[in-house]
Write a protein that holds these residues in place. Structure first.
Motif, PDB file in Angstrom:
ATOM      1  N   LYS A 187      52.451  46.152  26.109  1.00  7.30           N
ATOM      2  CA  LYS A 187      52.051  44.619  26.563  1.00  7.30           C
ATOM      3  C   LYS A 187      51.898  43.718  25.134  1.00  7.30           C
ATOM      4  N   GLN A 188      50.978  44.008  24.432  1.00  4.67           N
ATOM      5  CA  GLN A 188      50.990  43.241  23.407  1.00  4.67           C
ATOM      6  C   GLN A 188      49.949  43.826  22.267  1.00  4.67           C
ATOM      7  N   SER A 189      49.818  43.619  21.020  1.00  6.89           N
ATOM      8  CA  SER A 189      48.901  43.950  19.926  1.00  6.89           C
ATOM      9  C   SER A 189      47.576  43.291  20.487  1.00  6.89           C
ATOM     10  N   ILE A 190      46.288  43.872  20.143  1.00  5.98           N
ATOM     11  CA  ILE A 190      45.115  43.323  20.306  1.00  5.98           C
ATOM     12  C   ILE A 190      45.102  42.523  19.106  1.00  5.98           C
ATOM     13  N   PRO A 191      44.595  41.127  19.730  1.00  9.35           N
ATOM     14  CA  PRO A 191      44.484  39.964  18.622  1.00  9.35           C
ATOM     15  C   PRO A 191      43.588  40.607  17.323  1.00  9.35           C
ATOM     16  N   GLY A 192      44.190  40.167  16.190  1.00  9.21           N
ATOM     17  CA  GLY A 192      43.485  40.605  14.989  1.00  9.21           C
ATOM     18  C   GLY A 192      44.045  42.120  14.492  1.00  9.21           C
ATOM     19  N   ARG A 193      44.504  42.704  15.215  1.00 13.48           N
ATOM     20  CA  ARG A 193      45.220  44.081  15.023  1.00 13.48           C
ATOM     21  C   ARG A 193      46.461  44.236  14.758  1.00 13.48           C
ATOM     22  N   GLU A 194      47.312  43.139  14.612  1.00 21.05           N
ATOM     23  CA  GLU A 194      48.643  43.155  14.665  1.00 21.05           C
ATOM     24  C   GLU A 194      49.502  43.825  13.584  1.00 21.05           C
ATOM     25  N   SER A 195      48.527  43.714  12.243  1.00 22.48           N
ATOM     26  CA  SER A 195      48.997  44.411  11.098  1.00 22.48           C
ATOM     27  C   SER A 195      49.001  46.157  11.422  1.00 22.48           C
ATOM     28  N   LEU A 196      48.223  46.655  12.154  1.00 23.45           N
ATOM     29  CA  LEU A 196      48.033  48.009  12.654  1.00 23.45           C
ATOM     30  C   LEU A 196      49.042  48.307  13.479  1.00 23.45           C
ATOM     31  N   SER A 197      49.394  47.608  14.453  1.00 21.22           N
ATOM     32  CA  SER A 197      50.463  47.799  15.221  1.00 21.22           C
ATOM     33  C   SER A 197      51.696  47.947  14.674  1.00 21.22           C
TER      34      SER A 197
END
Length: 116
Positions: free
Chosen positions: A11-21
């Motif tokens: 669905k989406q990256s967890i907010p604040g963890r986009e760079s990990l995604s």
């Protein structure tokens, strides 16, 4: 070419963890390429969907023989990728299915099962 597929979506990256995604996305692409080169899968394709109101915003479409796909998803490396994804993604999903000529075969089975 096999008509068996895995849809591994999110669905989406967890907010604040986009760079990990983003980092994991690149590493998962490398992993899939290695699996293709080793003959564990036939092909793979990452798909990013346009913004919409649904719960699926992207997925990897992975094709291969049923037994090889089962071995892939049962391997420690695959499970490790799933565990990592749970730390930075919402709405992870794993679905098995068919594509190509196998769709018409399955539809025929479905049509044959309809009560008359």
């Amino acid at each position: 070419m096999s008509n068996n597929v895995i849809v591994y979506g999110w669905k989406q990256s967890i907010p604040g963890r986009e760079s990990l995604s983003g980092q994991h996305f690149q590493e998962f692409l490398q992993y899939l390429q290695q699996q293709k080169e080793q003959g564990a899968i036939e092909s793979y394709e990452p798909v990013l969907l346009e913004p919409h109101s649904g719960d699926l915003h992207g997925f990897f479409l992975i094709k291969g023989e049923p037994s090889k796909l089962a071995s892939l998803t049962g391997s420690p490396e695959w499970v490790q990728h799933q565990v990592r994804a749970m730390l930075h993604m919402n709405g992870m999903t794993l679905m098995r299915g068919v594509a190509g000529p196998a769709v018409m075969e399955r539809m025929g089975m479905w049509m044959g099962a309809i009560p008359r």
